[in-house]
Scaffold this active site. Structure first.
Site, PDB file in Angstrom:
ATOM      1  N   TYR A   1      52.708  41.260  28.786  1.00 19.17           N
ATOM      2  CA  TYR A   1      51.612  41.486  29.714  1.00 19.17           C
ATOM      3  C   TYR A   1      52.095  42.368  30.869  1.00 19.17           C
ATOM      4  O   TYR A   1      53.122  42.077  31.490  1.00 19.17           O
ATOM      5  CB  TYR A   1      51.112  40.137  30.221  1.00 19.17           C
TER       6      TYR A   1
ATOM      7  N   LYS B   1      42.067  33.118  29.573  1.00 20.62           N
ATOM      8  CA  LYS B   1      41.860  33.694  28.246  1.00 20.62           C
ATOM      9  C   LYS B   1      41.313  32.643  27.276  1.00 20.62           C
ATOM     10  O   LYS B   1      40.242  32.141  27.495  1.00 20.62           O
ATOM     11  CB  LYS B   1      43.162  34.340  27.762  1.00 20.62           C
TER      12      LYS B   1
ATOM     13  N   ARG C   1      45.568  19.892  47.646  1.00 20.33           N
ATOM     14  CA  ARG C   1      46.666  20.791  47.262  1.00 20.33           C
ATOM     15  C   ARG C   1      47.726  20.008  46.484  1.00 20.33           C
ATOM     16  O   ARG C   1      48.288  20.490  45.516  1.00 20.33           O
ATOM     17  CB  ARG C   1      47.284  21.488  48.480  1.00 20.33           C
TER      18      ARG C   1
ATOM     19  N   ASP D   1      55.276  32.671  27.073  1.00 20.19           N
ATOM     20  CA  ASP D   1      53.879  32.897  27.436  1.00 20.19           C
ATOM     21  C   ASP D   1      53.066  32.696  26.156  1.00 20.19           C
ATOM     22  O   ASP D   1      53.123  33.510  25.232  1.00 20.19           O
ATOM     23  CB  ASP D   1      53.715  34.314  27.998  1.00 20.19           C
TER      24      ASP D   1
HETATM   25  C1  LIG Z   1      46.038  37.711  31.379  1.00 14.20           C
HETATM   26  C2  LIG Z   1      47.413  37.372  31.047  1.00 14.20           C
HETATM   27  C3  LIG Z   1      48.312  36.931  32.040  1.00 14.20           C
HETATM   28  C4  LIG Z   1      47.942  36.858  33.500  1.00 14.20           C
HETATM   29  O1  LIG Z   1      46.940  35.924  33.757  1.00 14.20           O
HETATM   30  P1  LIG Z   1      45.861  36.041  34.937  1.00 14.20           P
HETATM   31  O2  LIG Z   1      45.039  34.814  34.737  1.00 14.20           O
HETATM   32  O3  LIG Z   1      45.113  37.320  34.742  1.00 14.20           O
HETATM   33  O4  LIG Z   1      46.622  36.043  36.213  1.00 14.20           O
HETATM   34  C5  LIG Z   1      49.576  36.580  31.642  1.00 14.20           C
HETATM   35  N1  LIG Z   1      49.968  36.671  30.359  1.00 14.20           N
HETATM   36  C6  LIG Z   1      49.142  37.101  29.396  1.00 14.20           C
HETATM   37  C7  LIG Z   1      49.623  37.172  27.986  1.00 14.20           C
HETATM   38  C8  LIG Z   1      47.844  37.463  29.706  1.00 14.20           C
HETATM   39  O5  LIG Z   1      47.032  37.903  28.734  1.00 14.20           O
END
Ligand SMILES: *Cc1c(COP(=O)(O)O)cnc(C)c1O
Length: 405
Positions: free
Chosen positions: A109, A207, A56, A182
């Site tokens: 998101y 992603k 962890r 982000d």
């Molecule tokens: C998918 C996504 C998230 C969240 O991520 P997870 O891995 O699904 O928890 C946050 N921001 C954006 C732009 C995303 O496409």
């Protein structure tokens, strides 16, 4: 004796393949092993062999991926989490206190919106959603002395708006707040927000970084800056350890493997997306193609300045509205009907009902005539043929609606 320069001066792809990914010193394995262990033997009480005690706190596979990502985002440190939202949650709870306020990019998101409103709201953190493309609106939303974070996603999801990162950073710092970006849609290959003054970058590594739709993960990358008297890296690192939402070694291995080919994949995603966006806007029944690579996109010039490419996400709006959009999304085959994005395979999403259902009926609702494409790296001719099939289905559905059947 010549001094090796290390990776600081290396190009993106060299860093992607080598930073944090040294061959295994014990066996010479070119690919460092997956350290599938929870704990590490100690050579004496608290005498750690290589700095690792318990997974962890740290694990070599995770540390390797974190070093690789920090190098690519030009950050001081990176921290890997079990999902993108786990990373965002850790960031928010590491830095915020009850009474704080967030200026939140409105077109983002859906899950980020849900996290900030439904989980953080009850703990006394307020937010104001803003149009990310209008810096006057952003400035007006700042509450002096209360606003601790500005949070923006660019390109945004799913409207592909472009935020001026340097402008947002200036507003944040003028108010004594931090800028969080982000960077999931652009990936560090196309855009490095820390270079424009952002303090923190978050990723859903699910992603483009993972890139193959086979792993869930998230990351926070911190600049070399402090907030409330503490270095950002220390605050996030402590939250990761004490909160415990870490990414496991298998997941870090997959994310690290994906990250090595990020540059190659983003080139191809971008080339396919540009070609399809240009083709789609000539097709009957399409009201609008949202893609920052198109010269008529309102953020095109800004995107061309702060990004080195326009990415692989294209959104479409149908002139005939919801019925056409739904029929299109349910008809394509190569473009699989699915949430998520950024994998090698193409996906289509009907966002108002799928990814953004949590903001349905609010000011942040996604138009019901909109479909989002995550353009994969398949052969362009095959993708175009599949979209042609979807467009025919959309026109048939529109005709049905228009004729009242
Ligand atoms: C998918 C996504 C998230 C969240 O991520 P997870 O891995 O699904 O928890 C946050 N921001 C954006 C732009 C995303 O496409």
């Amino acid at each position: 004796m010549a001094q090796h320069a290390g990776f600081n001066t290396a190009g993106f792809n060299t860093k992607a393949i080598h930073a944090g990914q040294d061959p295994d010193p014990l066996t010479g394995a070119v690919i460092p092993p997956i350290y599938q262990t929870s704990t590490f033997v100690q050579d004496g009480i608290n005498v750690l062999r290589a700095g690792h005690e318990y997974s962890r706190g740290s694990n070599p596979t995770r540390s390797g991926f974190e070093a690789q990502l920090a190098a690519l985002e030009h950050g001081a440190a990176a921290f890997a989490f079990a999902s993108g939202l786990a990373a965002e949650d850790a960031l928010l709870r590491a830095l915020l206190r009850p009474g704080d306020h967030i200026v939140l990019g409105g077109d983002g998101y859906g899950g980020t919106n849900r996290l900030i409103n439904h989980l953080l709201g009850p703990w006394g953190v307020a937010n104001t959603a803003v149009d990310i493309t209008d810096l006057d609106v952003v400035a007006a939303a700042i509450r002096p002395g209360e606003t601790a974070l500005l949070w923006v996603e660019t390109p945004s999801n799913p409207l592909l708006g472009i935020a001026d990162l340097a402008g947002w950073a200036q507003l944040a710092h003028g108010a004594g707040a931090l800028l969080v970006v982000d960077n999931t849609f652009a990936s560090p290959y196309l855009q490095r927000p820390l270079e424009y003054g952002a303090d923190l970058v978050v990723h859903s590594t699910t992603k483009y970084i993972g890139g193959h739709s086979d792993v869930l993960g998230g990351a926070v990358v911190a600049a070399d800056a402090s907030f409330r008297g503490k270095p950002l890296a220390e605050a996030i690192g402590y939250q990761q350890f004490a909160g415990g939402a870490v990414a496991g070694p298998q997941d870090c291995y997959l994310a690290a493997r994906g990250l090595k080919t990020l540059g190659l994949r983003m080139e191809r995603h971008g080339a396919n997306a540009q070609a399809l966006a240009e083709w789609l806007r000539e097709q009957p029944g399409i009201a609008e193609v949202l893609y920052p690579g198109l010269p008529e996109h309102p953020g095109h010039a800004l995107a061309a300045r702060q990004m080195s490419g326009f990415g692989g996400i294209v959104s479409l709006r149908f002139a005939a509205g919801e019925a056409a959009a739904r029929a299109f999304a349910e008809s394509t085959r190569l473009f699989a009907l699915s949430v998520s994005l950024g994998g090698v395979e193409s996906l289509v999403c009907y966002c108002s009902e799928m990814t953004h259902a949590s903001v349905r009926g609010t000011a942040l609702a996604v138009p019901t005539d909109l479909v989002r494409l995550s353009v994969g790296v398949e052969d362009l001719a095959d993708l175009r043929a599949d979209l042609e099939y979807g467009l025919a289905a959309a026109r048939a559905a529109a005709g049905t609606v228009l004729s009242g059947a």
